[in-house]
Design a protein around this motif. Sequence first.
Motif, PDB file in Angstrom:
ATOM      1  N   ALA A   1       0.843  -1.195   0.000  1.00  0.00           N
ATOM      2  CA  ALA A   1       0.000   0.000   0.000  1.00  0.00           C
ATOM      3  C   ALA A   1       0.876   1.243   0.000  1.00  0.00           C
ATOM      4  N   VAL A   2       0.431   2.257  -0.720  1.00  0.00           N
ATOM      5  CA  VAL A   2       1.081   3.569  -0.747  1.00  0.00           C
ATOM      6  C   VAL A   2       0.010   4.601  -0.431  1.00  0.00           C
ATOM      7  N   ALA A   3       0.186   5.328   0.668  1.00  0.00           N
ATOM      8  CA  ALA A   3      -0.806   6.311   1.097  1.00  0.00           C
ATOM      9  C   ALA A   3      -0.241   7.715   0.940  1.00  0.00           C
ATOM     10  N   PHE A   4      -1.048   8.612   0.384  1.00  0.00           N
ATOM     11  CA  PHE A   4      -0.712  10.030   0.290  1.00  0.00           C
ATOM     12  C   PHE A   4      -1.961  10.779  -0.178  1.00  0.00           C
ATOM     13  N   GLY A   5      -2.028  12.058   0.187  1.00  0.00           N
ATOM     14  CA  GLY A   5      -3.097  12.910  -0.319  1.00  0.00           C
ATOM     15  C   GLY A   5      -4.499  12.463   0.010  1.00  0.00           C
ATOM     16  N   GLY A   6      -4.733  11.830   1.167  1.00  0.00           N
ATOM     17  CA  GLY A   6      -6.089  11.478   1.561  1.00  0.00           C
ATOM     18  C   GLY A   6      -6.602  10.172   1.012  1.00  0.00           C
ATOM     19  N   SER A   7      -5.736   9.322   0.467  1.00  0.00           N
ATOM     20  CA  SER A   7      -6.181   8.032  -0.061  1.00  0.00           C
ATOM     21  C   SER A   7      -5.062   7.006   0.066  1.00  0.00           C
ATOM     22  N   ILE A   8      -5.467   5.738  -0.026  1.00  0.00           N
ATOM     23  CA  ILE A   8      -4.529   4.620   0.029  1.00  0.00           C
ATOM     24  C   ILE A   8      -4.634   3.849  -1.281  1.00  0.00           C
ATOM     25  N   ARG A   9      -3.529   3.691  -1.966  1.00  0.00           N
ATOM     26  CA  ARG A   9      -3.495   2.965  -3.234  1.00  0.00           C
ATOM     27  C   ARG A   9      -2.907   1.576  -3.015  1.00  0.00           C
ATOM     28  N   MET A  10      -3.617   0.564  -3.497  1.00  0.00           N
ATOM     29  CA  MET A  10      -3.228  -0.832  -3.320  1.00  0.00           C
ATOM     30  C   MET A  10      -2.602  -1.347  -4.616  1.00  0.00           C
ATOM     31  N   PHE A  11      -1.403  -1.947  -4.485  1.00  0.00           N
ATOM     32  CA  PHE A  11      -0.659  -2.451  -5.642  1.00  0.00           C
ATOM     33  C   PHE A  11      -0.423  -3.948  -5.496  1.00  0.00           C
ATOM     34  N   ASP A  12      -0.499  -4.645  -6.621  1.00  0.00           N
ATOM     35  CA  ASP A  12      -0.058  -6.032  -6.686  1.00  0.00           C
ATOM     36  C   ASP A  12       1.463  -6.018  -6.778  1.00  0.00           C
ATOM     37  N   SER A  13       2.154  -6.635  -5.817  1.00  0.00           N
ATOM     38  CA  SER A  13       3.615  -6.558  -5.788  1.00  0.00           C
ATOM     39  C   SER A  13       4.264  -7.226  -6.989  1.00  0.00           C
ATOM     40  N   ARG A  14       3.517  -8.094  -7.695  1.00  0.00           N
ATOM     41  CA  ARG A  14       4.080  -8.755  -8.882  1.00  0.00           C
ATOM     42  C   ARG A  14       3.801  -7.980 -10.163  1.00  0.00           C
ATOM     43  N   ASN A  15       2.797  -7.100 -10.135  1.00  0.00           N
ATOM     44  CA  ASN A  15       2.438  -6.328 -11.334  1.00  0.00           C
ATOM     45  C   ASN A  15       2.185  -4.874 -10.969  1.00  0.00           C
ATOM     46  N   TYR A  16       3.095  -4.311 -10.177  1.00  0.00           N
ATOM     47  CA  TYR A  16       2.891  -2.931  -9.728  1.00  0.00           C
ATOM     48  C   TYR A  16       2.972  -1.935 -10.868  1.00  0.00           C
ATOM     49  N   GLU A  17       3.679  -2.309 -11.965  1.00  0.00           N
ATOM     50  CA  GLU A  17       3.818  -1.378 -13.080  1.00  0.00           C
ATOM     51  C   GLU A  17       2.483  -1.093 -13.767  1.00  0.00           C
ATOM     52  N   LYS A  18       1.461  -1.915 -13.510  1.00  0.00           N
ATOM     53  CA  LYS A  18       0.138  -1.683 -14.084  1.00  0.00           C
ATOM     54  C   LYS A  18      -0.662  -0.645 -13.309  1.00  0.00           C
ATOM     55  N   GLY A  19      -0.107  -0.178 -12.192  1.00  0.00           N
ATOM     56  CA  GLY A  19      -0.801   0.815 -11.392  1.00  0.00           C
ATOM     57  C   GLY A  19      -1.629   0.179 -10.300  1.00  0.00           C
ATOM     58  N   PRO A  20      -2.269   0.991  -9.446  1.00  0.00           N
ATOM     59  CA  PRO A  20      -3.062   0.440  -8.334  1.00  0.00           C
ATOM     60  C   PRO A  20      -4.308  -0.279  -8.823  1.00  0.00           C
ATOM     61  N   PHE A  21      -4.614  -1.405  -8.166  1.00  0.00           N
ATOM     62  CA  PHE A  21      -5.841  -2.125  -8.508  1.00  0.00           C
ATOM     63  C   PHE A  21      -7.025  -1.649  -7.665  1.00  0.00           C
ATOM     64  N   GLU A  22      -6.739  -0.902  -6.559  1.00  0.00           N
ATOM     65  CA  GLU A  22      -7.800  -0.314  -5.742  1.00  0.00           C
ATOM     66  C   GLU A  22      -7.289   0.990  -5.138  1.00  0.00           C
ATOM     67  N   ILE A  23      -8.209   1.937  -4.953  1.00  0.00           N
ATOM     68  CA  ILE A  23      -7.890   3.202  -4.282  1.00  0.00           C
ATOM     69  C   ILE A  23      -8.936   3.414  -3.199  1.00  0.00           C
TER      70      ILE A  23
END
Length: 528
Positions: A373-395
Amino acid sequence: MEGGLVVKGRVEIDTRQPFKSVKEAVLLFGEKVLATEVYAHKLKEIGSIERENNQHEKSKPIVLEEKKQTLERSNDEAKLMAYYLMSLKEQLEETKSELNRLKTTRGPCPSHYTTIDPEIEEIKFMENPKPAQVKLPKEARDEPADDNLFDRKQDKSNKFQAPPPLTKVIVEVQKMHETSPPSSKIKKAKKKTLFPSLSGQTDGEDKVSLELTEEIIQSMEVGMAFRDYSGRISSMDFHRTSSYLVTASDDESIRLYDVANASCLKTINSKKYGVDLVTFTSHPTTVIYSSKNGWDESLRLLSLHDNKYLRYFKGHHDRVVSLSLCARTDHFISGSLDRTVLLWDQRADKCQGLLRVQGRPATAYDDQGLVFAVAFGGSIRMFDSRNYEKGPFEIFSVGGDDSDANVVKFSNDGRSMLLTTTNGHVHVLDSFRGTHLWTQNVKPVSSNSTLEASFSPEGMFVISGSGDGSIYVWSIRSGKEVASWLSNENEPPVIKWAPGSLMFVTGSSELSFWIPDLSKLAAYVGRK
Protein backbone atom coordinates in the motif's frame (compact mmCIF):
# COMPACT_ATOMS: atom_id res chain seq x y z
CA MET A 1 18.71 -11.03 -100.39
CA GLU A 2 18.19 -14.60 -99.33
CA GLY A 3 14.54 -15.62 -98.75
CA GLY A 4 13.46 -12.06 -97.91
CA LEU A 5 16.24 -11.61 -95.36
CA VAL A 6 18.75 -8.88 -96.02
CA VAL A 7 22.21 -9.63 -94.75
CA LYS A 8 24.30 -6.52 -94.53
CA GLY A 9 27.40 -8.07 -93.06
CA ARG A 10 28.81 -10.90 -91.02
CA VAL A 11 30.26 -10.84 -87.55
CA GLU A 12 33.05 -13.17 -86.73
CA ILE A 13 34.10 -14.07 -83.16
CA ASP A 14 37.61 -15.23 -82.56
CA THR A 15 37.46 -18.04 -80.02
CA ARG A 16 41.07 -18.93 -80.18
CA GLN A 17 43.30 -18.75 -77.08
CA PRO A 18 44.59 -15.16 -76.81
CA PHE A 19 48.07 -16.15 -75.81
CA LYS A 20 50.03 -19.21 -76.52
CA SER A 21 51.72 -19.06 -73.17
CA VAL A 22 52.07 -17.00 -70.01
CA LYS A 23 55.43 -15.83 -71.16
CA GLU A 24 53.89 -14.27 -74.26
CA ALA A 25 51.31 -12.40 -72.16
CA VAL A 26 54.04 -11.07 -69.89
CA LEU A 27 56.03 -9.88 -72.87
CA LEU A 28 53.03 -8.02 -74.30
CA PHE A 29 51.45 -6.45 -71.13
CA GLY A 30 54.07 -6.65 -68.41
CA GLU A 31 54.03 -8.22 -64.96
CA LYS A 32 51.77 -5.61 -63.28
CA VAL A 33 48.70 -6.34 -65.39
CA LEU A 34 49.13 -10.06 -65.07
CA ALA A 35 49.72 -9.93 -61.33
CA THR A 36 46.52 -7.90 -60.81
CA GLU A 37 44.47 -10.46 -62.73
CA VAL A 38 46.10 -13.53 -61.26
CA TYR A 39 46.16 -12.37 -57.59
CA ALA A 40 42.99 -10.31 -57.49
CA HIS A 41 41.23 -12.87 -55.24
CA LYS A 42 44.22 -12.81 -52.89
CA LEU A 43 43.93 -9.04 -52.56
CA LYS A 44 40.23 -9.39 -51.71
CA GLU A 45 41.00 -11.95 -49.02
CA ILE A 46 43.65 -9.68 -47.50
CA GLY A 47 41.25 -6.73 -47.46
CA SER A 48 38.50 -8.76 -45.80
CA ILE A 49 40.93 -9.97 -43.14
CA GLU A 50 42.02 -6.40 -42.41
CA ARG A 51 38.39 -5.27 -42.05
CA GLU A 52 37.63 -8.13 -39.66
CA ASN A 53 40.68 -7.23 -37.58
CA ASN A 54 39.57 -3.60 -37.36
CA GLN A 55 36.07 -4.59 -36.27
CA HIS A 56 37.49 -6.99 -33.69
CA GLU A 57 39.74 -4.25 -32.26
CA LYS A 58 36.74 -1.91 -31.96
CA SER A 59 34.51 -4.49 -30.21
CA LYS A 60 37.26 -5.70 -27.91
CA PRO A 61 36.86 -2.93 -25.26
CA ILE A 62 33.06 -3.47 -25.20
CA VAL A 63 33.43 -7.20 -24.65
CA LEU A 64 36.04 -6.64 -21.95
CA GLU A 65 33.80 -4.14 -20.15
CA GLU A 66 30.86 -6.56 -20.23
CA LYS A 67 33.02 -9.36 -18.85
CA LYS A 68 34.35 -7.03 -16.14
CA GLN A 69 30.82 -6.11 -15.04
CA THR A 70 29.79 -9.77 -15.05
CA LEU A 71 32.77 -10.68 -12.89
CA GLU A 72 32.04 -7.83 -10.47
CA ARG A 73 28.43 -8.94 -10.11
CA SER A 74 29.55 -12.52 -9.59
CA ASN A 75 32.04 -11.40 -6.93
CA ASP A 76 29.39 -9.35 -5.13
CA GLU A 77 26.96 -12.26 -5.15
CA ALA A 78 29.67 -14.64 -3.97
CA LYS A 79 30.61 -12.30 -1.10
CA LEU A 80 26.98 -11.92 -0.03
CA MET A 81 26.41 -15.66 -0.22
CA ALA A 82 29.59 -16.27 1.78
CA TYR A 83 28.36 -13.83 4.42
CA TYR A 84 24.99 -15.55 4.70
CA LEU A 85 26.64 -18.96 4.96
CA MET A 86 28.98 -17.67 7.64
CA SER A 87 26.08 -16.14 9.56
CA LEU A 88 24.09 -19.36 9.35
CA LYS A 89 27.09 -21.33 10.57
CA GLU A 90 27.58 -18.95 13.51
CA GLN A 91 23.90 -19.10 14.34
CA LEU A 92 24.05 -22.91 14.30
CA GLU A 93 27.02 -22.89 16.66
CA GLU A 94 25.24 -20.45 18.96
CA THR A 95 22.15 -22.68 18.98
CA LYS A 96 24.24 -25.72 19.87
CA SER A 97 25.93 -23.89 22.73
CA GLU A 98 22.55 -22.62 23.92
CA LEU A 99 21.16 -26.16 23.97
CA ASN A 100 24.16 -27.37 25.96
CA ARG A 101 23.73 -24.49 28.39
CA LEU A 102 20.03 -25.24 28.89
CA LYS A 103 20.89 -28.79 29.88
CA THR A 104 23.01 -27.60 32.79
CA THR A 105 21.56 -24.28 33.88
CA ARG A 106 18.57 -22.00 33.42
CA GLY A 107 20.47 -18.80 33.95
CA PRO A 108 20.52 -15.87 31.54
CA CYS A 109 22.00 -16.43 28.11
CA PRO A 110 25.54 -15.01 27.78
CA SER A 111 26.14 -12.28 25.30
CA HIS A 112 27.72 -13.39 22.05
CA TYR A 113 28.88 -9.91 21.20
CA THR A 114 31.70 -9.12 23.59
CA THR A 115 34.31 -8.05 21.05
CA ILE A 116 34.14 -6.42 17.69
CA ASP A 117 36.54 -5.19 15.08
CA PRO A 118 35.09 -2.09 13.37
CA GLU A 119 36.32 -1.58 9.85
CA ILE A 120 34.68 1.75 9.07
CA GLU A 121 35.27 4.99 10.87
CA GLU A 122 31.70 6.16 11.25
CA ILE A 123 30.53 2.99 13.00
CA LYS A 124 31.98 2.23 16.41
CA PHE A 125 31.21 -0.34 19.08
CA MET A 126 30.27 0.68 22.59
CA GLU A 127 29.94 -1.45 25.69
CA ASN A 128 26.56 -2.02 27.33
CA PRO A 129 25.05 1.25 28.60
CA LYS A 130 23.78 1.99 32.08
CA PRO A 131 21.55 -0.64 33.69
CA ALA A 132 17.85 -0.34 33.06
CA GLN A 133 15.45 0.90 35.68
CA VAL A 134 12.58 -1.38 36.54
CA LYS A 135 9.15 -0.65 37.91
CA LEU A 136 6.88 -3.25 39.49
CA PRO A 137 3.39 -3.37 40.92
CA LYS A 138 3.41 -3.05 44.72
CA GLU A 139 2.11 -6.55 45.36
CA ALA A 140 4.67 -8.25 43.14
CA ARG A 141 7.90 -6.53 44.28
CA ASP A 142 8.77 -9.12 46.93
CA GLU A 143 8.21 -12.20 44.76
CA PRO A 144 11.23 -14.38 43.79
CA ALA A 145 12.80 -13.57 40.45
CA ASP A 146 13.44 -17.14 39.24
CA ASP A 147 12.86 -17.60 35.50
CA ASN A 148 12.31 -13.88 35.09
CA LEU A 149 11.36 -12.43 31.75
CA PHE A 150 13.84 -9.68 32.56
CA ASP A 151 17.04 -10.35 34.52
CA ARG A 152 17.13 -8.90 38.01
CA LYS A 153 19.40 -5.87 38.24
CA GLN A 154 21.08 -5.44 41.64
CA ASP A 155 21.68 -1.76 42.20
CA LYS A 156 21.81 0.14 45.48
CA SER A 157 20.17 3.16 43.89
CA ASN A 158 17.36 1.07 42.39
CA LYS A 159 14.74 -0.32 44.79
CA PHE A 160 12.70 -2.08 42.12
CA GLN A 161 13.09 -5.60 40.79
CA ALA A 162 12.23 -7.11 37.43
CA PRO A 163 8.76 -8.70 37.07
CA PRO A 164 8.28 -12.46 36.63
CA PRO A 165 7.84 -13.74 33.07
CA LEU A 166 4.39 -13.73 31.57
CA THR A 167 4.53 -17.52 31.26
CA LYS A 168 4.84 -17.68 35.04
CA VAL A 169 2.18 -15.02 35.47
CA ILE A 170 -0.22 -16.99 33.36
CA VAL A 171 0.40 -20.20 35.30
CA GLU A 172 -0.24 -18.39 38.61
CA VAL A 173 -3.43 -16.90 37.23
CA GLN A 174 -4.53 -20.39 36.21
CA LYS A 175 -3.98 -21.66 39.80
CA MET A 176 -6.07 -18.78 41.14
CA HIS A 177 -8.71 -19.54 38.57
CA GLU A 178 -9.13 -23.12 39.86
CA THR A 179 -10.69 -21.70 43.09
CA SER A 180 -12.57 -18.86 41.41
CA PRO A 181 -15.76 -18.80 39.32
CA PRO A 182 -15.43 -20.11 35.75
CA SER A 183 -14.06 -17.72 33.19
CA SER A 184 -13.75 -18.09 29.45
CA LYS A 185 -10.78 -15.75 29.29
CA ILE A 186 -8.19 -18.33 30.44
CA LYS A 187 -7.75 -21.65 28.67
CA LYS A 188 -5.17 -24.35 28.20
CA ALA A 189 -3.69 -25.11 24.82
CA LYS A 190 -0.85 -27.45 23.88
CA LYS A 191 -0.05 -25.90 20.52
CA LYS A 192 -1.02 -22.24 20.64
CA THR A 193 0.42 -19.70 23.07
CA LEU A 194 0.16 -15.95 22.85
CA PHE A 195 3.51 -15.29 24.51
CA PRO A 196 6.65 -17.17 23.35
CA SER A 197 8.15 -19.58 25.90
CA LEU A 198 11.29 -17.70 26.90
CA SER A 199 11.80 -19.03 30.44
CA GLY A 200 12.94 -22.56 29.67
CA GLN A 201 9.51 -24.22 29.42
CA THR A 202 9.79 -27.73 27.94
CA ASP A 203 7.63 -29.13 25.19
CA GLY A 204 6.08 -31.66 27.56
CA GLU A 205 4.52 -28.99 29.77
CA ASP A 206 1.02 -27.68 29.17
CA LYS A 207 1.23 -24.18 27.76
CA VAL A 208 -1.34 -21.73 29.04
CA SER A 209 -2.48 -18.93 26.76
CA LEU A 210 -4.19 -15.76 27.83
CA GLU A 211 -6.44 -13.98 25.39
CA LEU A 212 -5.78 -10.29 25.02
CA THR A 213 -8.81 -8.50 26.48
CA GLU A 214 -9.69 -4.96 27.42
CA GLU A 215 -9.04 -5.75 31.10
CA ILE A 216 -5.53 -6.99 30.37
CA ILE A 217 -4.71 -3.91 28.32
CA GLN A 218 -6.02 -1.65 31.08
CA SER A 219 -3.73 -3.42 33.57
CA MET A 220 -0.57 -2.82 31.56
CA GLU A 221 2.19 -0.57 32.85
CA VAL A 222 5.93 -0.07 32.39
CA GLY A 223 7.86 -3.13 33.59
CA MET A 224 11.30 -1.97 32.50
CA ALA A 225 12.85 1.16 31.01
CA PHE A 226 16.23 1.99 29.47
CA ARG A 227 16.97 5.64 30.17
CA ASP A 228 20.51 5.98 28.83
CA TYR A 229 19.57 7.70 25.54
CA SER A 230 20.91 11.19 24.86
CA GLY A 231 18.38 11.80 22.08
CA ARG A 232 14.82 10.80 21.20
CA ILE A 233 14.18 7.37 19.71
CA SER A 234 13.14 7.83 16.09
CA SER A 235 12.48 4.23 15.03
CA MET A 236 12.48 0.64 16.27
CA ASP A 237 11.64 -2.82 15.01
CA PHE A 238 11.13 -6.36 16.36
CA HIS A 239 12.60 -9.32 14.52
CA ARG A 240 9.83 -11.68 13.44
CA THR A 241 11.37 -14.98 14.61
CA SER A 242 13.86 -14.05 17.36
CA SER A 243 13.74 -12.10 20.61
CA TYR A 244 15.75 -9.18 19.20
CA LEU A 245 14.73 -5.53 19.13
CA VAL A 246 16.62 -2.78 17.28
CA THR A 247 16.28 0.97 17.87
CA ALA A 248 17.53 4.14 16.19
CA SER A 249 17.76 7.47 17.98
CA ASP A 250 18.71 11.09 17.42
CA ASP A 251 22.00 10.53 19.26
CA GLU A 252 23.10 8.77 16.02
CA SER A 253 23.15 5.32 17.58
CA ILE A 254 21.73 1.93 16.60
CA ARG A 255 21.11 -0.41 19.55
CA LEU A 256 20.41 -4.12 19.54
CA TYR A 257 18.46 -5.60 22.48
CA ASP A 258 17.74 -9.15 23.56
CA VAL A 259 14.23 -8.89 24.97
CA ALA A 260 14.40 -12.36 26.51
CA ASN A 261 17.25 -11.29 28.78
CA ALA A 262 16.38 -7.58 28.96
CA SER A 263 19.90 -6.63 27.88
CA CYS A 264 21.49 -4.33 25.34
CA LEU A 265 23.82 -6.45 23.20
CA LYS A 266 25.36 -3.68 21.13
CA THR A 267 25.47 0.04 20.57
CA ILE A 268 26.72 1.11 17.15
CA ASN A 269 27.28 4.76 16.23
CA SER A 270 26.70 6.19 12.78
CA LYS A 271 28.17 9.66 13.26
CA LYS A 272 28.94 10.34 9.62
CA TYR A 273 25.55 9.52 8.12
CA GLY A 274 23.22 9.72 11.10
CA VAL A 275 20.28 7.34 11.46
CA ASP A 276 16.53 7.86 11.21
CA LEU A 277 14.54 4.74 10.26
CA VAL A 278 15.73 1.20 10.96
CA THR A 279 14.23 -2.21 10.22
CA PHE A 280 15.33 -5.84 10.43
CA THR A 281 15.89 -8.05 7.41
CA SER A 282 15.15 -11.77 7.64
CA HIS A 283 18.49 -12.19 9.43
CA PRO A 284 18.39 -11.21 13.13
CA THR A 285 21.68 -9.27 13.03
CA THR A 286 21.25 -7.50 9.68
CA VAL A 287 19.31 -4.23 9.34
CA ILE A 288 18.51 -1.59 6.76
CA TYR A 289 18.55 2.02 7.93
CA SER A 290 18.13 5.48 6.45
CA SER A 291 20.42 8.48 6.86
CA LYS A 292 19.71 11.70 8.67
CA ASN A 293 22.55 14.06 7.76
CA GLY A 294 20.90 16.18 5.08
CA TRP A 295 23.43 15.44 2.33
CA ASP A 296 23.36 11.67 1.74
CA GLU A 297 19.91 10.05 1.58
CA SER A 298 21.14 6.55 0.76
CA LEU A 299 19.82 3.45 2.49
CA ARG A 300 22.36 1.04 3.96
CA LEU A 301 22.38 -2.70 4.57
CA LEU A 302 24.38 -3.11 7.77
CA SER A 303 25.65 -6.24 9.51
CA LEU A 304 25.43 -5.70 13.26
CA HIS A 305 27.55 -8.79 13.83
CA ASP A 306 30.79 -7.40 12.39
CA ASN A 307 29.91 -3.73 11.74
CA LYS A 308 30.16 -3.91 7.97
CA TYR A 309 28.09 -2.30 5.25
CA LEU A 310 26.96 -5.04 2.88
CA ARG A 311 25.28 -2.79 0.32
CA TYR A 312 24.29 0.83 -0.42
CA PHE A 313 20.92 1.70 -1.95
CA LYS A 314 21.12 5.06 -3.72
CA GLY A 315 18.18 6.72 -5.44
CA HIS A 316 16.38 9.15 -3.11
CA HIS A 317 17.20 12.86 -3.08
CA ASP A 318 15.44 13.86 0.14
CA ARG A 319 14.75 12.42 3.58
CA VAL A 320 13.31 8.89 3.63
CA VAL A 321 10.14 8.92 5.76
CA SER A 322 8.82 5.38 5.18
CA LEU A 323 10.53 1.99 5.03
CA SER A 324 8.84 -1.42 4.80
CA LEU A 325 10.28 -4.90 4.18
CA CYS A 326 8.47 -7.84 2.62
CA ALA A 327 8.26 -10.72 5.10
CA ARG A 328 8.38 -13.43 2.41
CA THR A 329 11.07 -12.17 0.02
CA ASP A 330 14.19 -9.98 -0.06
CA HIS A 331 12.26 -6.99 -1.40
CA PHE A 332 11.50 -3.72 0.39
CA ILE A 333 10.03 -0.32 -0.44
CA SER A 334 10.92 3.19 0.67
CA GLY A 335 9.10 6.51 0.46
CA SER A 336 10.79 9.89 0.52
CA LEU A 337 9.97 13.59 0.76
CA ASP A 338 11.24 13.84 -2.85
CA ARG A 339 7.78 12.41 -3.69
CA THR A 340 9.04 9.06 -4.95
CA VAL A 341 8.47 5.50 -3.81
CA LEU A 342 11.28 3.11 -4.77
CA LEU A 343 11.09 -0.68 -4.87
CA TRP A 344 14.29 -2.54 -3.98
CA ASP A 345 15.84 -5.98 -3.93
CA GLN A 346 18.40 -6.50 -1.15
CA ARG A 347 20.65 -8.31 -3.64
CA ALA A 348 20.92 -5.36 -6.05
CA ASP A 349 22.24 -1.81 -5.68
CA LYS A 350 19.77 -0.18 -8.04
CA CYS A 351 16.05 0.15 -7.44
CA GLN A 352 13.74 -2.27 -9.24
CA GLY A 353 10.86 0.16 -9.69
CA LEU A 354 9.84 3.80 -9.16
CA LEU A 355 6.47 5.33 -8.35
CA ARG A 356 5.93 9.09 -8.34
CA VAL A 357 3.40 10.46 -5.85
CA GLN A 358 1.82 13.82 -5.08
CA GLY A 359 2.74 14.30 -1.45
CA ARG A 360 4.51 12.70 1.51
CA PRO A 361 4.17 8.91 1.07
CA ALA A 362 3.61 6.14 3.61
CA THR A 363 4.26 2.56 2.49
CA ALA A 364 3.62 -0.96 3.83
CA TYR A 365 3.66 -4.60 2.70
CA ASP A 366 0.95 -6.99 3.82
CA ASP A 367 2.00 -10.05 5.85
CA GLN A 368 2.01 -12.36 2.81
CA GLY A 369 4.00 -9.99 0.60
CA LEU A 370 1.43 -10.14 -2.18
CA VAL A 371 0.18 -6.57 -1.84
CA PHE A 372 1.72 -3.29 -0.82
CA ALA A 373 0.00 0.00 0.00
CA VAL A 374 1.08 3.57 -0.75
CA ALA A 375 -0.81 6.31 1.10
CA PHE A 376 -0.71 10.03 0.29
CA GLY A 377 -3.10 12.91 -0.32
CA GLY A 378 -6.09 11.48 1.56
CA SER A 379 -6.18 8.03 -0.06
CA ILE A 380 -4.53 4.62 0.03
CA ARG A 381 -3.50 2.97 -3.23
CA MET A 382 -3.23 -0.83 -3.32
CA PHE A 383 -0.66 -2.45 -5.64
CA ASP A 384 -0.06 -6.03 -6.69
CA SER A 385 3.62 -6.56 -5.79
CA ARG A 386 4.08 -8.75 -8.88
CA ASN A 387 2.44 -6.33 -11.33
CA TYR A 388 2.89 -2.93 -9.73
CA GLU A 389 3.82 -1.38 -13.08
CA LYS A 390 0.14 -1.68 -14.08
CA GLY A 391 -0.80 0.82 -11.39
CA PRO A 392 -3.06 0.44 -8.33
CA PHE A 393 -5.84 -2.12 -8.51
CA GLU A 394 -7.80 -0.31 -5.74
CA ILE A 395 -7.89 3.20 -4.28
CA PHE A 396 -9.37 3.61 -0.80
CA SER A 397 -10.55 6.99 0.50
CA VAL A 398 -10.14 7.99 4.15
CA GLY A 399 -13.02 10.43 4.42
CA GLY A 400 -11.62 13.65 3.01
CA ASP A 401 -8.53 13.80 5.21
CA ASP A 402 -5.97 15.18 2.74
CA SER A 403 -3.21 15.96 5.27
CA ASP A 404 0.20 14.30 4.97
CA ALA A 405 0.28 10.57 5.62
CA ASN A 406 2.51 9.33 8.44
CA VAL A 407 2.11 5.57 8.83
CA VAL A 408 0.11 2.91 6.97
CA LYS A 409 0.02 -0.68 8.26
CA PHE A 410 -1.75 -4.01 7.76
CA SER A 411 -2.94 -6.20 10.64
CA ASN A 412 -1.32 -9.64 10.98
CA ASP A 413 -4.45 -11.37 9.72
CA GLY A 414 -4.61 -8.98 6.74
CA ARG A 415 -8.21 -7.99 7.37
CA SER A 416 -7.65 -4.44 8.58
CA MET A 417 -5.35 -1.55 7.85
CA LEU A 418 -4.67 1.75 9.56
CA LEU A 419 -3.44 5.15 8.46
CA THR A 420 -2.21 8.02 10.63
CA THR A 421 -1.88 11.60 9.42
CA THR A 422 -0.12 14.73 10.63
CA ASN A 423 -3.38 16.40 11.70
CA GLY A 424 -3.84 13.73 14.41
CA HIS A 425 -6.30 11.40 12.69
CA VAL A 426 -6.09 7.61 13.09
CA HIS A 427 -8.13 5.88 10.36
CA VAL A 428 -9.00 2.16 10.35
CA LEU A 429 -10.30 0.48 7.18
CA ASP A 430 -11.33 -2.95 5.93
CA SER A 431 -8.37 -3.98 3.78
CA PHE A 432 -10.47 -6.11 1.41
CA ARG A 433 -13.37 -3.78 0.65
CA GLY A 434 -11.78 -0.47 1.57
CA THR A 435 -14.69 0.29 3.89
CA HIS A 436 -13.92 3.07 6.34
CA LEU A 437 -14.57 1.58 9.81
CA TRP A 438 -13.81 4.49 12.15
CA THR A 439 -11.57 7.48 12.81
CA GLN A 440 -10.15 8.72 16.12
CA ASN A 441 -8.52 12.08 16.77
CA VAL A 442 -5.43 12.77 18.87
CA LYS A 443 -3.28 15.85 19.19
CA PRO A 444 -1.65 16.74 15.83
CA VAL A 445 2.09 16.35 15.30
CA SER A 446 4.65 18.67 13.74
CA SER A 447 5.83 18.23 10.17
CA ASN A 448 9.14 16.77 11.39
CA SER A 449 7.46 14.18 13.65
CA THR A 450 5.63 10.95 12.88
CA LEU A 451 2.38 9.80 14.46
CA GLU A 452 3.03 6.09 15.13
CA ALA A 453 0.37 3.40 15.60
CA SER A 454 0.39 -0.39 15.74
CA PHE A 455 -1.99 -3.37 15.67
CA SER A 456 -2.07 -5.88 18.51
CA PRO A 457 -0.89 -9.38 17.45
CA GLU A 458 -4.38 -10.81 16.91
CA GLY A 459 -5.60 -7.62 15.20
CA MET A 460 -8.35 -6.73 17.70
CA PHE A 461 -6.88 -3.49 19.05
CA VAL A 462 -5.03 -0.43 17.75
CA ILE A 463 -2.50 1.37 19.94
CA SER A 464 -1.36 4.85 18.96
CA GLY A 465 0.72 7.74 20.16
CA SER A 466 -0.28 11.39 20.23
CA GLY A 467 1.27 14.78 19.63
CA ASP A 468 1.35 15.41 23.39
CA GLY A 469 3.18 12.13 24.11
CA SER A 470 0.08 10.27 25.36
CA ILE A 471 -0.83 6.68 24.41
CA TYR A 472 -4.29 5.47 23.41
CA VAL A 473 -5.80 2.04 22.70
CA TRP A 474 -9.03 1.47 20.71
CA SER A 475 -11.09 -1.59 19.89
CA ILE A 476 -11.14 -2.52 16.19
CA ARG A 477 -14.78 -3.64 16.27
CA SER A 478 -16.35 -0.71 18.08
CA GLY A 479 -13.76 2.04 17.77
CA LYS A 480 -14.22 2.92 21.44
CA GLU A 481 -11.30 3.89 23.65
CA VAL A 482 -10.11 0.96 25.77
CA ALA A 483 -7.24 2.55 27.70
CA SER A 484 -5.04 5.63 27.72
CA TRP A 485 -1.87 6.79 29.45
CA LEU A 486 -1.20 10.51 29.62
CA SER A 487 2.23 12.11 29.34
CA ASN A 488 3.87 15.49 29.81
CA GLU A 489 6.05 15.22 26.69
CA ASN A 490 5.48 17.26 23.55
CA GLU A 491 6.50 14.64 20.97
CA PRO A 492 4.66 11.46 19.89
CA PRO A 493 6.29 8.20 21.03
CA VAL A 494 7.32 5.40 18.69
CA ILE A 495 5.10 2.36 19.39
CA LYS A 496 5.56 -1.30 18.46
CA TRP A 497 3.67 -4.33 19.70
CA ALA A 498 5.95 -7.34 20.22
CA PRO A 499 5.00 -10.17 17.82
CA GLY A 500 2.89 -12.83 19.49
CA SER A 501 3.25 -11.57 23.06
CA LEU A 502 1.51 -9.60 25.79
CA MET A 503 3.92 -6.69 25.56
CA PHE A 504 4.31 -3.47 23.64
CA VAL A 505 7.26 -1.09 23.59
CA THR A 506 7.34 2.69 23.41
CA GLY A 507 10.29 4.87 22.53
CA SER A 508 10.72 8.56 23.28
CA SER A 509 13.56 9.88 25.41
CA GLU A 510 13.66 6.39 26.91
CA LEU A 511 12.82 2.83 25.87
CA SER A 512 9.90 1.38 27.88
CA PHE A 513 8.53 -2.18 27.97
CA TRP A 514 4.83 -2.43 28.92
CA ILE A 515 3.43 -5.66 30.42
CA PRO A 516 0.31 -6.57 32.46
CA ASP A 517 0.27 -5.65 36.17
CA LEU A 518 -0.10 -8.83 38.24
CA SER A 519 -2.18 -7.25 40.98
CA LYS A 520 -4.64 -5.69 38.58
CA LEU A 521 -4.83 -8.82 36.48
CA ALA A 522 -5.56 -10.97 39.56
CA ALA A 523 -8.34 -8.57 40.58
CA TYR A 524 -9.93 -8.83 37.15
CA VAL A 525 -9.74 -12.64 37.12
CA GLY A 526 -11.25 -12.86 40.63
CA ARG A 527 -14.01 -10.48 39.68
CA LYS A 528 -14.84 -12.52 36.61
